[in-house]
Design an enzyme around this catalytic site. Sequence first.
Site, mmCIF file in Angstrom:
data_model
loop_
_atom_site.group_PDB
_atom_site.id
_atom_site.type_symbol
_atom_site.label_atom_id
_atom_site.label_comp_id
_atom_site.label_asym_id
_atom_site.label_seq_id
_atom_site.Cartn_x
_atom_site.Cartn_y
_atom_site.Cartn_z
ATOM 1 N N ASP A 51 0.800 -1.176 0.088
ATOM 2 C CA ASP A 51 -0.086 0.026 0.026
ATOM 3 C C ASP A 51 0.898 1.263 0.187
ATOM 4 O OD1 ASP A 51 -1.481 2.064 0.536
ATOM 5 O OD2 ASP A 51 -2.683 1.380 2.405
ATOM 6 N N TYR A 144 -9.397 14.359 -6.445
ATOM 7 C CA TYR A 144 -8.662 13.853 -7.515
ATOM 8 C C TYR A 144 -7.514 15.027 -8.115
ATOM 9 C CZ TYR A 144 -7.044 11.253 -11.715
ATOM 10 O OH TYR A 144 -6.167 10.607 -12.580
#
Length: 252
Positions: A51, A144
Amino acid sequence: MMRVLITAGASGVGRAMAEAFERDGWQVWIADVDAAALQNTPAGWRKSHVDVADEEAVSALFAEIGNLWGGLDALCANAGVAGPTAAVEDIKLQDWQACVAVNLEGAFLAAKYAAPMMKAAGQGAIVVTSSTAGQYGYPYRAPYAAAKWAVIGLTKTLAMELGPYGVRANVICPGAVEGPRMEGVLEREAAAKGMTRDAVYEGYASGTALGSFVEGRDVAEMAAFLCSDKARLVSGQVIAVDGFTVNPDPKV
């Protein structure tokens, strides 16, 4: 032989990057959070289940790279998630934070641990995957777009800090890339805008001068070029691979 680490390298653009580097004779190491996708990659690639927003896991990855490879010649900080598709007032803070954690903090952590290796070697190349959303903004995708703008500032700063050590850093801004992740974006954006999926798709394509979506290989070939000796004096640059976006959000 040159050595490259590609985050989110098990599928999509990251996998296309790994294939491009392998064709050019590089040793390839991919890291990905998707364990199943990692299993479906070539046996010759080194692979780590990581991750990128977990600093302990990233630190352990680079320690392993140091032990097995003794260094790193190129980093493609490619990991990213789409994040929520909603008007800014409807976005939950935890969804904002999860998006920024992968797209921005993931790139930061990869660069943080790659930098000492490259500085010690006196050479290296870092390529960070941003987006045209990091150049124009992106309605209904505030976290984003914010993260993708931020990685441009991060990478330009890396180019300044690391340049004296022979290390280059550049940004690639893909446009809309064909593939499963973009399909999810199209469906969610269509719902948010009250449009059909096909209308949203056509809006993206017609918003470019070349009238086309991007393929993963288009981004991959640019990454391979930027990490090669052919780009030895290219640093601190933001390069769009998008068919030239002339209208970033048509039909809104």
